[in-house]
Scaffold this active site. Structure first.
Site, short mmCIF file in Angstrom:
data_model
loop_
_atom_site.label_atom_id
_atom_site.label_comp_id
_atom_site.label_asym_id
_atom_site.label_seq_id
_atom_site.Cartn_x
_atom_site.Cartn_y
_atom_site.Cartn_z
N THR A 147 -5.15 -12.79 -22.52
CA THR A 147 -5.07 -11.36 -22.19
C THR A 147 -6.50 -10.98 -21.84
O THR A 147 -7.45 -11.52 -22.44
CB THR A 147 -4.54 -10.51 -23.37
N HIS A 148 -6.66 -10.11 -20.87
CA HIS A 148 -8.01 -9.76 -20.36
C HIS A 148 -8.76 -11.00 -19.87
O HIS A 148 -9.99 -11.03 -19.90
CB HIS A 148 -8.84 -9.05 -21.42
N SER A 154 -13.27 -29.54 2.73
CA SER A 154 -14.35 -28.74 3.32
C SER A 154 -14.94 -29.53 4.47
O SER A 154 -15.01 -30.75 4.43
CB SER A 154 -15.41 -28.47 2.25
N ASN A 157 -9.67 -28.22 -1.85
CA ASN A 157 -9.47 -26.78 -2.01
C ASN A 157 -7.99 -26.37 -2.09
O ASN A 157 -7.15 -26.95 -1.42
CB ASN A 157 -10.13 -26.04 -0.85
N GLU A 181 -4.08 -20.15 -2.10
CA GLU A 181 -4.96 -19.03 -1.73
C GLU A 181 -4.31 -18.22 -0.61
O GLU A 181 -4.35 -16.98 -0.60
CB GLU A 181 -6.32 -19.55 -1.24
N TYR A 187 18.37 10.19 14.10
CA TYR A 187 17.62 9.10 14.73
C TYR A 187 16.44 9.66 15.51
O TYR A 187 16.54 10.64 16.24
CB TYR A 187 18.52 8.29 15.69
N GLN A 231 12.26 2.64 15.71
CA GLN A 231 12.17 1.32 16.32
C GLN A 231 11.04 0.50 15.67
O GLN A 231 11.08 -0.73 15.68
CB GLN A 231 11.93 1.46 17.82
N1 ARG Z 1 15.39 -0.17 20.15
C1 ARG Z 1 15.93 0.92 19.42
C2 ARG Z 1 15.50 0.84 17.96
O1 ARG Z 1 15.13 -0.20 17.55
C3 ARG Z 1 17.42 0.89 19.50
C4 ARG Z 1 18.05 2.24 19.30
C5 ARG Z 1 17.64 3.08 20.43
N2 ARG Z 1 18.32 4.32 20.47
C6 ARG Z 1 17.96 5.26 21.30
N3 ARG Z 1 18.63 6.32 21.31
N4 ARG Z 1 16.95 5.10 22.13
O2 ARG Z 1 15.53 1.80 17.23
#
Ligand code: ARG
Length: 460
Positions: free
Chosen positions: A156-157, A278, A286, A291, A318, A323
């Site tokens: 610990t620590h 190395s 290494n 790592e 949306y 995207q």
């Molecule tokens: N390439 C778009 C995305 O990944 C797909 C959906 C696009 N929809 C739109 N109304 N332009 O979100």
């Protein structure tokens, strides 16, 4: 050719700069199979609902299968003019089937389509990661029997604290990985809900059957609110978080074994097939594999952060911002899978340097707590015993002795009734044997847990 999504409302061609800026095909081509499967389910449902004829649906499905294979093989070139994977599939279908192809997008939008594709892809990816986590657990448990007699200091620590059996360490990682698997399973339930047919944002006036497509695609539920469906990216964030905890665990393990493989610790030798040299110092071996695992945790953490910031403050529903959710999560999966694939052979192939561990095991007064508990069992209040053992440790340090090397008379100053029985809890081996609580490093407890893990992981 411009994308079928440019309707008659546009008065001019799209600017090439926007095309290049906004395309997602360069990365969402990975979703081709999910996109195809989603479209096939959608087309069959449209036929069942008499929104397509059976012949139209059959032609569409047949062609979709072919298109899926051809996009995967590279036979159908990817073109940024077609923006995304949805448009590549749909435009190809239209090129080949004409008006029949133009009917596929009935009653859906790319907004529910992308969410469907991504959920299907994540679902499969979670299952792959779960399998790798299982294999890593098996690698840890696989070491337990051979390493059983090895005692290691627990820290610990980063200071020597108490002695533990080596398998107690290995099973600690099994527990962490088990929670990672649980978290993924739980997250998968929320990933596995169908957005398909939520359409753009408000649903559709066409008589679609969302439950039918959900069933065919293996979704457990249908998302109930089209506004939510169109905007929800919780499933992406949750998945990114699950992947992050895996990397945090791997990073802890990596850090520990990096330390353990130093000359200073000298507890472990990593398999040379997973070490590098190395370019200038000939003696170096290494631990680059682990790592890099530790280092790659940073990417996965960064990807989660990006997702969280991305959705913060977006209004419903949306928005094209969304995207940007894909590349980070693709990267997180790729990274986690690569790290797990390497962690498995490193865990299985490393060797504990038992002589070197044993040579310094009595350093650091690992038995001090069990000595204190011995005094507590004889009726001394904990705080008094804690203070008394601290003083004994101080005088032992001055005399350059271990606790077990102190004469009985020293202990009898605390309580004249103490007899030679006290030496049975001194020294790390005795101290380990003295543990008995549930979850402790008591040999019986550890053995029982090894047996349980073997059973649950299907190991002999
Ligand atoms: N390439 C778009 C995305 O990944 C797909 C959906 C696009 N929809 C739109 N109304 N332009 O979100």
């Amino acid at each position: 050719m411009s994308s079928p999504s440019r309707s008659g409302a546009f008065s001019e061609q799209v600017d090439r700069r926007l095309e290049k800026f906004s395309e997602s095909i360069s990365f969402d081509h990975r979703l081709v199979l999910q996109d195809i499967n989603g479209s096939i389910a959608h087309a069959r449902m449209l036929a069942a609902q008499e929104l397509l004829t059976e012949e139209e649906a059959a032609a569409i499905c047949r062609e979709l299968e072919i298109i899926g294979g051809q996009i995967q093989s590279g036979e159908i070139p990817l073109r940024i003019e077609l923006e995304d994977i949805h448009m590549h599939v749909e435009q190809t279908l239209i090129d080949r089937l004409g008006d029949v192809g133009r009917k596929l997008h009935t009653g859906r939008s790319r907004n529910d389509q992308i969410s469907t594709d991504f959920r299907l892809w994540i679902r499969e990816s979670i299952d792959r990661v779960d399998l790798l986590l299982l294999e890593l657990q098996q690698a840890f448990v696989g070491r337990c029997t051979a390493d059983f007699p090895v005692i290691l200091p627990a820290y610990t620590h980063t200071q020597r604290a108490q002695p533990v059996l080596a398998p107690h360490y290995w099973l600690a990682y099994c527990e962490k990985l088990e929670r990672d698997r649980e978290r993924l399973r739980d997250c998968r339930r929320r990933v596995n809900r169908s957005p398909l047919g939520g359409a753009a944002v408000a649903g559709t006036s066409l008589n679609i059957d969302r439950h039918a497509t959900a069933r065919v695609l293996g979704f457990e539920e249908v998302m109930a609110n089209s506004l939510d469906t169109s905007s929800d990216r919780d499933f992406v964030l949750e998945t990114a978080f699950c992947l992050t905890t895996i990397m945090l665990h791997l990073s802890t393990w990596a850090e520990e074994w990096i330390l353990w493989s130093t000359t200073e610790f000298d507890f472990i030798e990593l398999p040379h097939a997973f070490c590098t040299g190395s370019s200038i110092m000939p003696q170096k071996v290494n631990p680059d594999t682990i790592e890099l695992i530790r280092g790659k945790a940073a990417r996965v953490i960064g990807n989660l952060q990006q997702g969280i910031v991305l959705v913060k403050g977006l209004p419903l529903a949306y928005n094209r911002d969304l995207q940007e959710d894909k590349q980070p999560l693709f990267d997180s999966f790729e990274t986690v899978e690569a790290c797990l694939e390497l962690a498995i052979p490193v865990v299985a192939g490393s060797r504990l340097k038992t002589d070197s561990i044993a040579a310094r095991l009595e350093d650091g007064y690992l038995d001090a707590t069990t000595l204190m508990e011995y005094l507590i069992k004889r009726g001394m209040p904990q705080r008094q015993a804690h203070h008394a053992v601290g003083s004994l440790v101080r005088s032992a340090m001055t005399a350059k002795l271990q606790l077990r090397q102190l004469p009985l008379t020293e202990f009898q100053q605390l309580d004249p009734q103490i007899d030679a029985g006290i030496y049975e809890v001194l020294g790390t081996e005795n101290a380990v044997r003295a543990f008995l609580s549930y979850g402790s490093t008591a040999p019986g407890q550890v053995q029982q847990q090894i047996d349980e893990w073997k059973k649950s992981l299907g190991l002999p």
